[in-house]
Design an enzyme around this catalytic site. Structure first.
Site, PDB file in Angstrom:
ATOM      1  N   ALA A  45       0.841  -1.197   0.000  1.00  0.00           N
ATOM      2  CA  ALA A  45       0.000   0.000   0.000  1.00  0.00           C
ATOM      3  C   ALA A  45       0.873   1.243   0.000  1.00  0.00           C
ATOM      4  O   ALA A  45       1.912   1.281   0.652  1.00  0.00           O
ATOM      5  CB  ALA A  45      -0.890   0.006   1.242  1.00  0.00           C
TER       6      ALA A  45
ATOM      7  N   GLY B 180       0.309   5.307   0.641  1.00  0.00           N
ATOM      8  CA  GLY B 180      -0.646   6.349   1.003  1.00  0.00           C
ATOM      9  C   GLY B 180       0.063   7.681   1.079  1.00  0.00           C
ATOM     10  O   GLY B 180       1.272   7.769   0.850  1.00  0.00           O
ATOM     11  N   ALA B 181      -0.702   8.707   1.437  1.00  0.00           N
ATOM     12  CA  ALA B 181      -0.130  10.049   1.541  1.00  0.00           C
ATOM     13  C   ALA B 181       0.917  10.083   2.643  1.00  0.00           C
ATOM     14  O   ALA B 181       1.915  10.792   2.557  1.00  0.00           O
ATOM     15  CB  ALA B 181      -1.239  11.048   1.828  1.00  0.00           C
ATOM     16  N   GLU B 182       0.675   9.295   3.697  1.00  0.00           N
ATOM     17  CA  GLU B 182       1.542   9.366   4.871  1.00  0.00           C
ATOM     18  C   GLU B 182       2.711   8.385   4.827  1.00  0.00           C
ATOM     19  O   GLU B 182       3.659   8.528   5.582  1.00  0.00           O
ATOM     20  CB  GLU B 182       0.730   9.105   6.144  1.00  0.00           C
ATOM     21  CG  GLU B 182      -0.347  10.134   6.415  1.00  0.00           C
ATOM     22  CD  GLU B 182       0.214  11.539   6.591  1.00  0.00           C
ATOM     23  OE1 GLU B 182       1.291  11.666   7.205  1.00  0.00           O
ATOM     24  OE2 GLU B 182      -0.400  12.486   6.089  1.00  0.00           O
TER      25      GLU B 182
ATOM     26  N   LYS C 207       6.345  -0.775   7.784  1.00  0.00           N
ATOM     27  CA  LYS C 207       5.580   0.452   7.542  1.00  0.00           C
ATOM     28  C   LYS C 207       6.525   1.635   7.649  1.00  0.00           C
ATOM     29  O   LYS C 207       7.239   1.782   8.635  1.00  0.00           O
ATOM     30  CB  LYS C 207       4.442   0.550   8.562  1.00  0.00           C
ATOM     31  CG  LYS C 207       3.481   1.694   8.280  1.00  0.00           C
ATOM     32  CD  LYS C 207       2.156   1.512   9.006  1.00  0.00           C
ATOM     33  CE  LYS C 207       1.241   2.685   8.710  1.00  0.00           C
ATOM     34  NZ  LYS C 207      -0.083   2.550   9.314  1.00  0.00           N
TER      35      LYS C 207
ATOM     36  N   ASP D 165      -9.137   5.967  13.230  1.00  0.00           N
ATOM     37  CA  ASP D 165      -9.392   5.752  11.799  1.00  0.00           C
ATOM     38  C   ASP D 165     -10.110   4.410  11.630  1.00  0.00           C
ATOM     39  O   ASP D 165      -9.672   3.535  10.892  1.00  0.00           O
ATOM     40  CB  ASP D 165      -8.056   5.766  11.033  1.00  0.00           C
ATOM     41  CG  ASP D 165      -8.228   5.878   9.521  1.00  0.00           C
ATOM     42  OD1 ASP D 165      -9.360   6.157   9.067  1.00  0.00           O
ATOM     43  OD2 ASP D 165      -7.234   5.670   8.800  1.00  0.00           O
TER      44      ASP D 165
HETATM   45  N1  LIG Z   1       0.403  -6.334  10.257  1.00  0.00           N
HETATM   46  C1  LIG Z   1      -0.167  -6.490   9.047  1.00  0.00           C
HETATM   47  N2  LIG Z   1      -0.428  -7.743   8.593  1.00  0.00           N
HETATM   48  C2  LIG Z   1      -1.003  -7.911   7.385  1.00  0.00           C
HETATM   49  N3  LIG Z   1      -1.310  -6.921   6.529  1.00  0.00           N
HETATM   50  C3  LIG Z   1      -1.068  -5.656   6.928  1.00  0.00           C
HETATM   51  C4  LIG Z   1      -0.486  -5.371   8.201  1.00  0.00           C
HETATM   52  N4  LIG Z   1      -0.336  -4.032   8.316  1.00  0.00           N
HETATM   53  C5  LIG Z   1      -0.807  -3.502   7.180  1.00  0.00           C
HETATM   54  N5  LIG Z   1      -1.252  -4.470   6.329  1.00  0.00           N
HETATM   55  C6  LIG Z   1      -1.828  -4.264   4.977  1.00  0.00           C
HETATM   56  O1  LIG Z   1      -1.412  -3.009   4.479  1.00  0.00           O
HETATM   57  C7  LIG Z   1      -2.533  -2.135   4.275  1.00  0.00           C
HETATM   58  C8  LIG Z   1      -2.174  -0.728   4.698  1.00  0.00           C
HETATM   59  O2  LIG Z   1      -1.750  -0.708   6.050  1.00  0.00           O
HETATM   60  P1  LIG Z   1      -2.157   0.485   7.024  1.00  0.00           P
HETATM   61  O3  LIG Z   1      -3.637   0.578   7.066  1.00  0.00           O
HETATM   62  O4  LIG Z   1      -1.416   0.319   8.295  1.00  0.00           O
HETATM   63  O5  LIG Z   1      -1.529   1.688   6.232  1.00  0.00           O
HETATM   64  P2  LIG Z   1      -2.132   3.031   5.615  1.00  0.00           P
HETATM   65  O6  LIG Z   1      -3.609   3.022   5.633  1.00  0.00           O
HETATM   66  O7  LIG Z   1      -1.408   3.274   4.357  1.00  0.00           O
HETATM   67  O8  LIG Z   1      -1.567   3.917   6.736  1.00  0.00           O
HETATM   68  P3  LIG Z   1      -1.788   5.400   7.202  1.00  0.00           P
HETATM   69  O9  LIG Z   1      -3.272   5.578   7.377  1.00  0.00           O
HETATM   70  O10 LIG Z   1      -1.006   5.359   8.496  1.00  0.00           O
HETATM   71  O11 LIG Z   1      -1.171   6.273   6.150  1.00  0.00           O
HETATM   72  C9  LIG Z   1      -3.661  -2.760   5.098  1.00  0.00           C
HETATM   73  O12 LIG Z   1      -4.927  -2.468   4.576  1.00  0.00           O
HETATM   74  C10 LIG Z   1      -3.348  -4.245   5.027  1.00  0.00           C
HETATM   75  O13 LIG Z   1      -3.850  -4.799   3.836  1.00  0.00           O
HETATM   76 MG   LIG Z   2      -5.102   2.006   6.669  1.00  0.00          MG
END
Ligand SMILES: Nc1ncnc2c1ncn2[C@@H]1O[C@H](COP(=O)(O)OP(=O)(O)OP(=O)(O)O)[C@@H](O)[C@H]1O
Ligand SMILES: [Mg+2]
Length: 208
Positions: free
Chosen positions: A10, A12-14, A30, A125
């Site tokens: 993934a 994202g902006a962050e 991450k 969130d």
């Molecule tokens: N511990 C984990 N185990 C399995 N999959 C994960 C895990 N952490 C994240 N993912 C996968 O990665 C995707 C994005 O992770 P996360 O929601 O933490 O990030 P994000 O939404 O990009 O973050 P942020 O909102 O902090 O910018 C999740 O929807 C999931 O599919």
């Molecule tokens: Mg997320």
């Protein structure tokens, strides 16, 4: 950490999320990305605080009795953390494909959010994309907007976010959402304080 060659899940902006390995185990990396519009020193301080706060909330949430990934490693200076790969799929995807599981899943979500709130943690969130279902169990991820020492207002925002997530992403699951709230109210201490706040937040939203 050099992310070249890692499998990106993934962006994202962050920040970005990658699949990696840690001491021979499948793991998730991450990374909070630097923001060019902030002065470099301030930026690295903010990223370091955010990643540490997220790692701490994930840990505290597990202590409160809900399922979250194990944190393997945190590098605050780099704005990075490595955690357990929970596998499975997002609750969003699961509900889209298996609406028949919705009532049971929602009861579990309601109980878990209540346990979180009873420990004064707000997620910040709460959507079905930030929950995973693996091995038949719900796991909460993405505490980047989370709050410790949460007030009723923060908890109300959590429930309001969930309500909106259900009305937009799962409009056919209103019955299941009702189960979620019933289960939340059974486990949460003084649930009416939060539910009153949810109504207040909705009213506020209507006039702004
Ligand atoms: N511990 C984990 N185990 C399995 N999959 C994960 C895990 N952490 C994240 N993912 C996968 O990665 C995707 C994005 O992770 P996360 O929601 O933490 O990030 P994000 O939404 O990009 O973050 P942020 O909102 O902090 O910018 C999740 O929807 C999931 O599919
Ligand atoms: Mg997320």
């Amino acid at each position: 950490m050099d992310t070249e060659g890692l499998d990106e899940i993934a962006v994202g902006a962050e920040g970005s999320v990658y699949r990696t390995e840690f001491l021979g185990r499948r793991a998730i990396l991450k990374v909070r990305s630097p923001k060019g519009y902030r002065a470099p020193e301030l930026d690295s301080r903010i990223r370091s605080l955010r990643i540490r706060s997220e790692a701490r909330l994930i840990r505290d949430a597990r202590r409160a009795g809900i399922r979250t990934p194990m944190i393997y490693w945190v590098d605050p200076a780099a704005g990075e953390m490595i955690m357990e790969d929970m596998g499975g799929e997002t609750v969003k995807k699961h509900l889209d494909e298996h609406p028949e599981d919705a009532d049971a899943i929602c009861r579990e979500i309601g109980r878990d959010v209540a346990l979180l709130h009873n420990a004064r943690i707000a997620h910040g969130d709460l959507t079905t994309s930030n929950m995973l279902i693996s091995g038949g169990k719900i796991c909460f991820i993405d505490f980047s907007m989370g709050v410790s020492l949460a007030e009723t207002e923060d908890m109300g925002v959590d429930i309001r976010l969930l309500e909106r997530a259900f009305s937009s992403a799962h409009p056919n699951l209103t019955h299941a959402y009702g189960e979620l709230i019933d289960s939340y109210c059974r486990v949460k201490t003084q649930p009416s304080l939060v539910m009153d706040k949810v109504r207040e937040i909705k009213e506020r939203g209507r006039y702004t």
